[in-house]
Design a protein around this motif. Structure first.
Motif, PDB file in Angstrom:
ATOM      1  N   ASN A   5       0.817  -1.227   0.000  1.00 49.00           N
ATOM      2  CA  ASN A   5       0.000   0.000   0.000  1.00 49.00           C
ATOM      3  C   ASN A   5       0.847   1.271   0.000  1.00 49.00           C
ATOM      4  O   ASN A   5       0.369   2.343   0.354  1.00 49.00           O
ATOM      5  N   GLU A  14      -0.435   4.166  -2.452  1.00 49.97           N
ATOM      6  CA  GLU A  14      -1.627   4.841  -1.944  1.00 49.97           C
ATOM      7  C   GLU A  14      -1.262   5.797  -0.812  1.00 49.97           C
ATOM      8  O   GLU A  14      -1.815   6.888  -0.700  1.00 49.97           O
ATOM      9  N   THR A  15      -0.301   5.383   0.014  1.00 47.62           N
ATOM     10  CA  THR A  15       0.097   6.209   1.159  1.00 47.62           C
ATOM     11  C   THR A  15       0.759   7.507   0.714  1.00 47.62           C
ATOM     12  O   THR A  15       0.446   8.583   1.231  1.00 47.62           O
TER      13      THR A  15
END
Length: 286
Positions: A24, A27-28
């Motif tokens: 992820n 996205e972060t």
């Protein structure tokens, strides 16, 4: 690491920065994908690359997914499959061009990036520290804010900006004081001329124009000299940045207009004072 395409010459390698991340990560940090997918927990030799990597290896974007690049080190060959392509993003200073980078699935990270939507940073950090000590009690809890780390990359530019503001303000102040003194001197020199003109019917506007026209001409000459010099200096400074703005012509027009307004405000006060003075006192024989 140095990498090549399959079948390429191991001695002719392209340097690629590598960074271990979790699935992820994109996205972060807010990085978008141009093609393919993000990393998965079970990915081992699957990687993400940025557009600069494709350009370095001359891989078309529409053929990137499934393409392979290899690393040869001390006789060992590791093959990596591209499963996703990210847009180019600046992971270093803007003084550097975006370089090829690959992201691989890191199972044992030595650092964590956290994005939190909160204004209560004290409570957040206390919670993080408590969790950190529970998981890894023998390692100190050390944190940094990303925006502060980015600011460090441009500390020199910020310092230069502050110095420029201070010295520009001093230069304007000194110039205004000099202008005020000079127009006072000129007004005193032309005191009788102003008195005669007023007696002959000249208006205050005519007197102000008489006293200010020479100063406006000097500002115009100064602008003609300063504008090309400022453009050259700014262009030379901007050469340090591969990604930079273009200096538009209207910036110099605004600067010249501001200089003219400051000059008029400084000169007009003393000019109006001299223009409305009693002409009888000006023509009185001393």
């Amino acid at each position: 690491m140095g990498m090549t395409l399959p079948g390429g010459n191991p001695a002719d390698q392209t340097l690629v920065i590598y960074n271990g991340v979790s699935p992820n990560y994109l996205e972060t940090v807010g990085t978008s994908l141009l093609a393919g997918r993000t990393l998965r927990d079970n990915d081992e030799n699957q990687i993400l690359v940025n557009k600069a990597t494709l350009d370095a290896f001359e891989i078309p974007l529409n053929k990137a997914i499934g393409s392979k690049i290899i690393q040869t080190y001390e006789g060992e060959v590791d093959e990596f499959e591209i499963v996703g392509v990210t847009a180019d993003y600046n992971f270093a200073s803007l003084k550097e061009e975006v370089k090829p980078i690959l992201l691989y699935n890191e199972n044992t990270p030595g650092w964590i990036i956290l994005k939190a939507e909160t204004q209560n940073y004290e409570a957040l950090l206390n919670t993080l520290e408590s969790s950190w000590k529970t998981i890894n009690p023998n390692t100190p809890f050390v944190f940094n804010f990303v925006d502060k780390e980015v600011e460090k990359l441009y500390a020199e530019e910020k310092r230069l900006g502050k110095i420029s503001v201070v010295f520009t303000s001093l230069a304007i102040l000194i110039s205004c004081l000099g202008l005020f003194g000079l127009v006072s001197f000129v007004a005193e020199q032309k005191k009788k001329e102003i008195g005669i003109r007023k007696v002959l019917g000249a208006s205050v506007q005519n007197m102000v124009r008489l006293l200010t026209k020479d100063f406006i001409r000097l500002v115009g000459i100064a602008f003609i000299i300063a504008a090309p010099l400022a453009y050259f200096i700014m262009q030379n400074w901007l050469q340090d940045f591969p990604y930079r703005i273009n200096i538009e012509w209207w910036v110099f027009l605004i600067a010249g207009g501001a200089a003219l307004i400051i000059t008029l405000l400084t000169v007009s006060f003393q000019a109006i004072k001299a223009a409305i003075a009693n002409p009888v006192k000006s023509l009185r024989t001393e």
